[in-house]
Design a protein around this motif. Sequence first.
Motif, short mmCIF file in Angstrom:
data_model
loop_
_atom_site.label_atom_id
_atom_site.label_comp_id
_atom_site.label_asym_id
_atom_site.label_seq_id
_atom_site.Cartn_x
_atom_site.Cartn_y
_atom_site.Cartn_z
N SER A 31 63.28 -27.57 10.70
CA SER A 31 62.70 -27.63 9.35
C SER A 31 62.20 -29.03 8.99
CB SER A 31 63.73 -27.18 8.31
OG SER A 31 64.85 -28.06 8.31
N ASP A 32 62.57 -30.02 9.82
CA ASP A 32 62.22 -31.42 9.53
C ASP A 32 62.73 -31.85 8.17
OD1 ASP A 32 60.98 -31.77 11.96
OD2 ASP A 32 58.98 -31.29 11.21
N ARG A 33 63.97 -31.48 7.89
CA ARG A 33 64.62 -31.86 6.63
C ARG A 33 65.93 -32.58 6.92
NH1 ARG A 33 63.86 -26.08 3.47
NH2 ARG A 33 61.64 -26.31 3.00
N THR A 47 65.87 -34.01 19.44
CA THR A 47 64.42 -34.25 19.59
C THR A 47 64.08 -35.68 19.22
OG1 THR A 47 63.95 -31.93 19.07
CG2 THR A 47 62.14 -33.51 18.85
N LEU A 48 64.64 -36.16 18.10
CA LEU A 48 64.35 -37.52 17.64
C LEU A 48 64.80 -38.56 18.65
CD1 LEU A 48 63.54 -39.62 15.46
CD2 LEU A 48 65.83 -39.29 14.46
N ARG A 98 59.42 -38.00 1.72
CA ARG A 98 59.40 -37.95 3.18
C ARG A 98 59.76 -39.33 3.73
NH1 ARG A 98 57.91 -33.17 5.02
NH2 ARG A 98 57.92 -33.97 7.17
N THR A 139 60.72 -41.75 6.90
CA THR A 139 60.43 -41.88 8.33
C THR A 139 61.61 -42.52 9.05
OG1 THR A 139 58.06 -42.12 7.91
CG2 THR A 139 58.87 -42.88 10.04
N ILE A 192 59.35 -40.27 13.31
CA ILE A 192 59.18 -38.90 12.80
C ILE A 192 59.51 -38.90 11.32
CG2 ILE A 192 59.95 -36.50 12.97
CD1 ILE A 192 60.63 -36.95 15.86
N SER A 193 58.70 -38.23 10.55
CA SER A 193 58.89 -38.15 9.11
C SER A 193 59.67 -36.89 8.75
CB SER A 193 57.53 -38.14 8.40
OG SER A 193 57.69 -38.03 7.01
N TYR A 194 60.65 -37.03 7.84
CA TYR A 194 61.50 -35.91 7.42
C TYR A 194 61.51 -35.82 5.90
CZ TYR A 194 63.33 -36.09 12.20
OH TYR A 194 63.46 -36.09 13.57
N GLU A 195 61.59 -34.61 5.41
CA GLU A 195 61.69 -34.39 3.97
C GLU A 195 63.15 -34.50 3.53
OE1 GLU A 195 61.13 -30.77 0.70
OE2 GLU A 195 60.31 -30.58 2.74
N ASP A 233 67.39 -31.17 15.79
CA ASP A 233 66.38 -32.15 15.37
C ASP A 233 66.77 -33.55 15.84
OD1 ASP A 233 65.15 -30.03 14.20
OD2 ASP A 233 65.54 -30.62 12.13
#
Length: 416
Positions: free
Chosen positions: A146-148, A215-216, A166, A168, A186-189, A212
């Motif tokens: 979800s990139d959160r 991945t980062l 967001r 980073t 990577i940018s996350y909310e 996540d």
Amino acid sequence: MLLSRYEWVIAKRYLLPGKGEGFIFLVASISLVAVMLGVAALIVVMSVMNGFRAELFDKIVGLNGHAVIQGYGGRLPDWRDLLEETRETEGVVSASPLIEMPLAGIYNGRVEAVLVRGMLTQDILSNDTLDGKTVAGDLGALAPGSDRVAIGSRLAQTLGAQLGSRVTLMNPQGRSTPFGTVPREISYEVAAIFEVGVYDYDKAFVIMPMEDAQTLMLLGDQIGMIEIQTNDAQNVQQIIAPLYPKIDGRAEITDWKSMNASLFETLQVERVVMFVILSIIILVAVFNILSSLIMLVRAKTRDIAILRTMGASRASLTRIFVTVGTSIGALGIAAGILLGLIAIYFRQNVINFVQTITGQNLWDPSIRFLTELPARTDPMEVFGIAMLALLFSFLATLYPAFKAASTDPVQVLRYE
């Protein structure tokens, strides 16, 4: 100590001021107040020390576990089998995979050092330290892919980030290119903002789903460590002992005592030192009881001589004056316990009031670790303090009581 009826009557009479005895009553009142303040101070300080240690333990262990199995180089391959073996170890309540890495957080040109923690979604939602500590957003929004992320309240203030911003995250260990290593950004909310109450955690922690984080940090299917919770934190070393042969050459185990040894040892030393110092304050306070009783005996020498001629025994006079002094101490102890409990209940209000009056920050969370002054009162400890003060009060009465009992009525009444 059992007293007869006339002994009680005389003891109560001596507790109240008589004609020309205002100064003696004043000294006795000061003795009572001194014992009260000493007992109250000891209860408040010991409760705060207990609360400080308990809060730190709950917060630190709640996020870091009773022990961690950490892979060499921050990587733990083939971790699933080890995780199952850890969970099957006797005394282990839970074991969770975890990734933790210091990175840089960037928002609107502001850069802060952060500590990224990758956790399984179910572990995030079931963590007792995070439960109910969300001040904005919802931890349930942290789903894999979800990139959160969730960030601490102090970190949000420092970066100026809000819910929906967001942020980073920059990993300096990026991919290698012909032009060198390119940091991974990577940018996350921001889906949630939490406040656990420990300044260092609220200022640095960024929590995200483990997938996540892998991945980062380019970990693939690897993790960084396994967090262990046991059923007995004090005996954690014995519980995790069977795991050492299983991790030989792959990882190392560190328990909470090793990770925070200096902090908790310092708190224990301070606790003992404060108890000794404040016990001396109570000891000084009971010397006022000694002095007031000595003056009372001197003022009542004629009355004591008359009682002796009427048949009062030395033991009877001893009991009377021991009762008088011990009663002053007991009243001071009771008042001190009440005052101490009231002070503990309104402790934060008192600090806020003093801060408002003086304009000084008496409780800086960046120094004190915790955002509020904690307290945890131990009934057995309060009982011990009361018994110690009562013992001091009793010992302070012995000399004047024996002095009164040794009064010679012939010498006192010779010229009457």
